[in-house]
Scaffold this motif. Structure first.
Motif, mmCIF file in Angstrom:
data_model
loop_
_atom_site.group_PDB
_atom_site.id
_atom_site.type_symbol
_atom_site.label_atom_id
_atom_site.label_comp_id
_atom_site.label_asym_id
_atom_site.label_seq_id
_atom_site.Cartn_x
_atom_site.Cartn_y
_atom_site.Cartn_z
ATOM 1 N N TYR A 272 0.840 -1.196 0.000
ATOM 2 C CA TYR A 272 0.000 0.000 0.000
ATOM 3 C C TYR A 272 0.877 1.248 0.000
ATOM 4 O O TYR A 272 1.755 1.414 0.852
ATOM 5 N N HIS A 273 0.648 2.136 -0.995
ATOM 6 C CA HIS A 273 1.382 3.398 -1.082
ATOM 7 C C HIS A 273 0.424 4.576 -1.224
ATOM 8 O O HIS A 273 0.790 5.608 -1.780
ATOM 9 N N ILE A 282 -6.015 6.015 5.484
ATOM 10 C CA ILE A 282 -5.434 4.691 5.260
ATOM 11 C C ILE A 282 -6.538 3.662 5.057
ATOM 12 O O ILE A 282 -6.457 2.816 4.151
ATOM 13 N N LYS A 283 -7.588 3.735 5.861
ATOM 14 C CA LYS A 283 -8.700 2.788 5.716
ATOM 15 C C LYS A 283 -9.353 2.911 4.346
ATOM 16 O O LYS A 283 -9.629 1.914 3.675
ATOM 17 N N ARG A 284 -9.599 4.162 3.928
ATOM 18 C CA ARG A 284 -10.208 4.363 2.608
ATOM 19 C C ARG A 284 -9.280 3.872 1.498
ATOM 20 O O ARG A 284 -9.727 3.282 0.510
ATOM 21 N N ALA A 304 -0.206 -4.921 2.257
ATOM 22 C CA ALA A 304 0.933 -4.689 3.150
ATOM 23 C C ALA A 304 1.080 -3.211 3.464
ATOM 24 O O ALA A 304 1.178 -2.373 2.567
ATOM 25 N N LEU A 305 1.135 -2.905 4.764
ATOM 26 C CA LEU A 305 1.348 -1.538 5.242
ATOM 27 C C LEU A 305 2.792 -1.362 5.679
ATOM 28 O O LEU A 305 3.377 -2.251 6.305
ATOM 29 N N GLY A 306 3.375 -0.207 5.362
ATOM 30 C CA GLY A 306 4.711 0.113 5.815
ATOM 31 C C GLY A 306 4.718 0.531 7.271
ATOM 32 O O GLY A 306 3.674 0.612 7.932
ATOM 33 N N PHE A 543 4.244 -6.913 -5.094
ATOM 34 C CA PHE A 543 4.050 -5.815 -6.042
ATOM 35 C C PHE A 543 4.126 -4.491 -5.311
ATOM 36 O O PHE A 543 3.486 -4.303 -4.269
ATOM 37 N N ASN A 544 4.923 -3.592 -5.858
ATOM 38 C CA ASN A 544 4.999 -2.226 -5.370
ATOM 39 C C ASN A 544 4.052 -1.337 -6.164
ATOM 40 O O ASN A 544 3.296 -0.545 -5.607
ATOM 41 N N THR A 545 4.108 -1.485 -7.474
ATOM 42 C CA THR A 545 3.254 -0.746 -8.402
ATOM 43 C C THR A 545 2.312 -1.723 -9.079
ATOM 44 O O THR A 545 2.777 -2.666 -9.741
ATOM 45 N N PRO A 546 1.007 -1.569 -8.940
ATOM 46 C CA PRO A 546 0.080 -2.467 -9.632
ATOM 47 C C PRO A 546 0.243 -2.349 -11.145
ATOM 48 O O PRO A 546 0.603 -1.281 -11.662
#
Length: 669
Positions: A272-273, A282-284, A304-306, A543-546
């Protein structure tokens, strides 16, 4: 009358006798002196000639059943030779003692046939010994150098001539084998490439494997320095001065299994970025990401959250997980969207967590401290983590570890997280500050202690570093790679896979498709595709970028195909070979020389890998390339290309084999 002259007699007066004798003996003295000098030089030349011509250039110092150690005089080297063939399997250049000394004239351990001892006066003492066999068909030699003066720096260098070396340290530009790498002598301690690009990486082990079937394993308590000299040698050493210590390692003929266990993951990771300034955003953002994955018909695996987003949510934990898709949500076709959170053993000095701990005398020892001076109080050891001045968890305190693990478990429960990632385990904070560490935290013992503690949280735990912890049920997060085609980027991915697997870390999480260190460069669709094709055959797809943000629609469709192939073809293979790994210690991801151990062509292949013994993956790692040469291992074996149904013989090279942008060469034995 005149007196007649006296007739001369034979008697010589006293004065004349003394002076005459002196004149007579001077030539004899000179002759005797010259003769003595000549004899001395003759003896010296004779001794030198005897040493150079009569004595053999090599001398056996210790013999076992399958081999033995020799001392090579001219080079000043220890040689490990196989018997009865006489083949040299290892050459060690000894640089800590005078190399011009003659072979050891007398074994000080002559009473024990299993040992050899010798001292270089005022320099160092060498002790070799045969050790019990850890597994059948192996033979082990213990090597111990002890400095006899504090200014002696012990250093043994292992030749790369006709030997390819693997294992040891992870590098920023990973090479397979290590022969192509360069690194100055530096402490053999894990590190963060973002802080020290020329240092060693997060996963390392004091274990080196040579293509001649020999392994070098350094004792864990040795303050070790390692240097790599490209295509020449690598050197192991210990520091001189007040920290001088013996250099101890074990030589083994035969591969020692590296064991560990952790189950594979079927689900991909989507990092998630999105907005992260508040818990509501963050929830949205997580709900939006889950909906997009569903809309594009992709597997909605793990969100995945940083560390920063995890900290924001941790400050406002509550029953918000119900707002995210779950097993009861029909939109995910019965597959739950799992959450992964990220923690670290650091606390910013401005954080409420750290400030509260300072006010409480019971928790002040939760952080690493500098040694207090006489009569003084302890001061926290401060270091940098992600640009902030921080304190680091004191893993030597049982109370601190218990508090940290309890906090992680509570946070995972409150946030409904399925997985917890622990970053920042690598590095020695004391050495980074040029401060001598306490004995219990010397070298990489911080990672070892922390990993052992984290393993109690279960096999849904991920750690960012590893050393002597491959036996623990933990996933290891592979280091971030650059978004380019270099060995610091895509070209270093397969060498890193083979390095991790050889050291026993078979269930790792590779860096995200396309690389995490992109900078300001726009996404490269070709790089994304080639990266995706490799990650398909690894334990986890991250995946970092979808794909819908970086590439055309056909890449999105290719991503769907790769996810299905990973789920239906790769994961069953990983489960099968994880059992073999558990019982036999064989790595899951294997270099091609695993099936061709005597073919020198196989030793330097760094862009192919095997899954077990039955699947060979040979992807493209060069920009713009649509073909490649492929080495097929295993002479006498046959390999099938499932896409063309063509069969090829092992032990051969396929020249200019076609591999279009949507294809990855794959062969099944």
């Amino acid at each position: 009358r005149t007196m007649p002259l006296a007739r001369p007699t034979r008697q010589i007066p006293e004065a004349a006798w003394t002076s005459g004798l002196r004149e007579m003996t001077e030539p004899w003295k000179g002759a005797l002196g010259c003769f003595g000098v000549a004899v001395f030089f003759a003896m010296t030349i004779g001794i030198i000639s005897w040493q150079a011509l009569e004595q053999p250039p090599e001398q056996w110092v210790l013999r076992g059943r399958g081999g033995g150690m020799l001392w090579e005089r001219r080079r000043g080297a220890l040689v490990l030779r196989a018997l009865p063939t006489g083949r040299t399997v290892l050459t060690i250049d000894v640089t800590g003692v005078p190399a011009t000394e003659p072979p050891p004239p007398r074994d000080r351990c002559w009473h024990d046939g299993g040992q050899f001892c010798y001292s270089w006066e005022e320099d160092a003492e060498l002790r070799l010994s045969l050790e019990p066999q850890p597994v059948p068909a192996t033979e082990c030699y213990s090597v111990r150098w002890t400095p006899l003066r504090p200014d002696v720096m012990l250093k043994d260098c292992f030749s790369m001539a006709n030997v390819s070396w693997y294992g040891g340290a992870s590098l920023r530009a990973q090479r397979w084998p290590l022969n192509g790498a360069d690194s100055p002598a530096q402490p053999f301690v894990s590190g963060d490439f973002s802080q020290s690009p020329s240092g060693y990486g997060p996963v390392l082990d004091r274990y080196f494997l040579g293509s001649t079937g020999v392994t070098v394993t350094v004792a864990p308590d040795v303050p070790l320095f390692l240097s790599l000299e490209s295509n020449h040698r690598f050197c192991l050493g210990t520091p001189a001065g007040e920290n001088a210590a013996p250099l101890r390692y074990l030589l083994s003929r035969g591969v020692n299994p590296r064991r560990g266990l952790s189950p594979p993951r079927r689900l991909p990771i989507w990092r998630y970025h999105g907005p992260g300034n508040s818990a509501a955003k963050i929830k949205r953002g997580l709900r939006s990401l889950a909906k997009r994955l569903k809309r594009h018909r992709l597997q909605e695996g793990v969100l995945a959250l940083g560390e920063r987003c995890t900290a924001v949510l941790a400050a406002t934990v509550g029953p918000w997980r119900q707002s995210l898709p779950s097993e009861e949500a029909p939109g995910l076709a019965g597959v739950p969207s799992l959450l992964s959170i990220t923690l670290s053993p650091y606390a910013a000095v401005t954080s409420p967590l750290f400030l509260r701990s300072l006010r409480d005398p019971d928790t002040a020892g939760y952080w690493l401290n500098l040694r207090p001076r006489a009569g003084g109080c302890s001061v926290p050891l401060l270091t940098r983590w992600k640009g902030h001045l921080c304190a680091r968890l004191n893993v030597t305190s049982a109370a601190a570890l218990s508090w940290y693990l309890e906090r992680a478990q509570r946070l995972r429960h409150d946030l409904g997280a399925a997985y917890v990632v622990f970053e920042g385990a690598e590095g020695n904070a004391f050495l980074q500050q040029a401060v001598p560490p306490p004995i219990e935290l010397a070298g990489d013992q911080y990672i070892e202690v922390l990993a052992t503690a984290l393993a109690t949280l279960g096999n849904a735990t991920v750690i960012s570093a590893g050393t002597r912890s491959s036996h623990l049920p933990l996933f290891v997060q592979m280091r971030p790679l650059h978004s380019d085609w270099s060995h610091a980027g895509l070209k270093g991915l397969i060498p890193s896979v083979l390095h991790y697997s050889l050291l026993g870390y078979n269930f790792f999480i590779p860096d995200a498709v396309g690389g995490s260190l992109a900078g300001d460069t726009p996404p490269d669709p070709e790089l994304y595709v080639r990266w995706l094709q490799i990650v398909t055959f690894l334990p986890v797809m991250a995946f970092n970028t979808p794909p819908w943000l970086c590439c055309d629609a056909w890449v999105l469709n290719l991503t769907r195909q790769c996810l299905r192939r990973h789920r239906d073809f790769v994961v069953p293979l990983l489960i099968k070979y994880s059992e073999e790994w558990l019982h036999l210690g064989f790595p899951i991801f294997r270099p091609v020389w695993w099936l061709s151990p005597t073919d020198p062509r196989a030793f330097s292949v760094e862009d192919e890998f095997l899954i077990g013994d039955e699947v060979l993956v040979a992807p493209i790692t060069e920009k713009g390339q649509m073909w490649r040469d492929i080495y097929l291992p295993g002479a006498g074996q046959a390999w099938l290309d499932p896409s063309t149904a063509r069969v090829f013989q092992g032990g051969t090279v396929l020249s200019n084999y076609s591999a279009g942008l949507a294809d990855v060469p794959l062969f099944v034995k």
